[in-house]
Design a protein around this motif. Structure first.
Motif, PDB file in Angstrom:
ATOM      1  N   MET A   1      29.050  -5.289 -56.608  1.00 25.66           N
ATOM      2  CA  MET A   1      29.874  -6.195 -55.755  1.00 25.66           C
ATOM      3  C   MET A   1      29.041  -7.612 -55.367  1.00 25.66           C
ATOM      4  O   MET A   1      27.975  -7.339 -55.014  1.00 25.66           O
ATOM      5  CB  MET A   1      30.356  -5.763 -54.288  1.00 25.66           C
ATOM      6  N   GLU A   2      29.752  -8.458 -55.619  1.00 23.20           N
ATOM      7  CA  GLU A   2      29.377  -9.776 -55.238  1.00 23.20           C
ATOM      8  C   GLU A   2      29.178 -10.004 -53.688  1.00 23.20           C
ATOM      9  O   GLU A   2      29.871  -9.492 -53.012  1.00 23.20           O
ATOM     10  CB  GLU A   2      30.103 -10.971 -56.016  1.00 23.20           C
ATOM     11  N   LYS A   3      28.354 -10.963 -53.480  1.00 19.15           N
ATOM     12  CA  LYS A   3      28.075 -11.239 -51.959  1.00 19.15           C
ATOM     13  C   LYS A   3      29.307 -11.937 -51.238  1.00 19.15           C
ATOM     14  O   LYS A   3      30.117 -12.488 -51.896  1.00 19.15           O
ATOM     15  CB  LYS A   3      27.199 -12.521 -51.850  1.00 19.15           C
TER      16      LYS A   3
ATOM     17  N   GLU B   1      26.857  -2.437 -51.427  1.00 18.21           N
ATOM     18  CA  GLU B   1      25.783  -3.275 -51.592  1.00 18.21           C
ATOM     19  C   GLU B   1      26.154  -4.529 -52.376  1.00 18.21           C
ATOM     20  O   GLU B   1      26.634  -4.533 -53.267  1.00 18.21           O
ATOM     21  CB  GLU B   1      24.431  -2.763 -52.055  1.00 18.21           C
ATOM     22  N   ALA B   2      25.584  -5.672 -51.985  1.00 16.27           N
ATOM     23  CA  ALA B   2      26.027  -6.893 -52.845  1.00 16.27           C
ATOM     24  C   ALA B   2      24.891  -6.857 -53.852  1.00 16.27           C
ATOM     25  O   ALA B   2      23.698  -6.412 -54.007  1.00 16.27           O
ATOM     26  CB  ALA B   2      25.624  -8.319 -52.046  1.00 16.27           C
ATOM     27  N   SER B   3      25.465  -7.260 -55.293  1.00 14.27           N
ATOM     28  CA  SER B   3      24.647  -7.243 -56.380  1.00 14.27           C
ATOM     29  C   SER B   3      23.398  -8.622 -56.281  1.00 14.27           C
ATOM     30  O   SER B   3      23.885  -9.412 -55.643  1.00 14.27           O
ATOM     31  CB  SER B   3      25.468  -7.452 -57.501  1.00 14.27           C
ATOM     32  N   ALA B   4      22.538  -8.436 -56.978  1.00 13.22           N
ATOM     33  CA  ALA B   4      21.327  -9.387 -56.883  1.00 13.22           C
ATOM     34  C   ALA B   4      21.903 -10.597 -57.543  1.00 13.22           C
ATOM     35  O   ALA B   4      22.644 -10.531 -58.470  1.00 13.22           O
ATOM     36  CB  ALA B   4      20.284  -8.876 -57.260  1.00 13.22           C
TER      37      ALA B   4
ATOM     38  N   ARG C   1      22.697  -5.188 -46.190  1.00 12.26           N
ATOM     39  CA  ARG C   1      23.767  -4.709 -47.479  1.00 12.26           C
ATOM     40  C   ARG C   1      23.691  -5.977 -48.324  1.00 12.26           C
ATOM     41  O   ARG C   1      24.466  -5.955 -49.241  1.00 12.26           O
ATOM     42  CB  ARG C   1      24.971  -4.187 -47.200  1.00 12.26           C
ATOM     43  N   GLY C   2      23.274  -7.383 -48.012  1.00 10.45           N
ATOM     44  CA  GLY C   2      23.461  -8.620 -48.794  1.00 10.45           C
ATOM     45  C   GLY C   2      24.562  -9.117 -48.675  1.00 10.45           C
ATOM     46  O   GLY C   2      24.927 -10.273 -49.755  1.00 10.45           O
ATOM     47  N   HIS C   3      25.456  -9.237 -47.603  1.00  9.10           N
ATOM     48  CA  HIS C   3      26.298  -9.917 -47.308  1.00  9.10           C
ATOM     49  C   HIS C   3      26.190 -10.775 -46.229  1.00  9.10           C
ATOM     50  O   HIS C   3      25.434 -10.627 -45.325  1.00  9.10           O
ATOM     51  CB  HIS C   3      27.830  -9.207 -47.108  1.00  9.10           C
TER      52      HIS C   3
END
Length: 116
Positions: free
Chosen positions: A1-3, A113-116, A39-41
């Motif tokens: 998942m994107e940010k 989680e957001a993808s890198a 979680r990257g967001h």
């Protein structure tokens, strides 16, 4: 998942006039925001955006500032994390996402989680 930009919505005042209750509720939202960040967001809280403006305008302006700012923020976010507890304001924010068909999460653990 994107940010994603994820709004954190939950009780803040919810009928209480006790500043300790307000502070505890805001801390709960900020703790949830940290989990969203991990979680990257990008976590966003309407109360955190509106309170500085209310403080400058004065407490009498609370009603005319708090929800308009929060709802404008909701309109620009990609998803919402609705925390437990009764809150008319958080329910109004939630409605923005439901009407748009955007993701609604009930716990930070539900958020991918957001993808890198």
């Amino acid at each position: 998942m994107e940010k994603k930009w994820i709004m954190i919505a939950g009780p803040y005042r919810s009928g209480s006039t006790d500043p300790e209750v307000h502070a505890r509720n805001l801390r709960i939202m900020n703790e949830a925001a940290l989990q969203v960040w991990k979680r990257g967001h990008m976590p966003l809280i309407g109360v955190n955006m509106a309170l500085p403006v209310v403080q400058v305008a004065g407490e009498a302006a609370y009603e005319s500032i708090m929800m308009p700012i929060s709802l404008e923020l909701a309109d620009r976010c990609d998803a919402i994390l609705r925390l437990p507890g009764e809150s008319t304001g958080a329910d109004q924010e939630l409605e923005v996402f439901l009407k748009k068909g955007l993701p609604v999460y009930r716990s930070p653990e539900e958020i991918p989680e957001a993808s890198a």
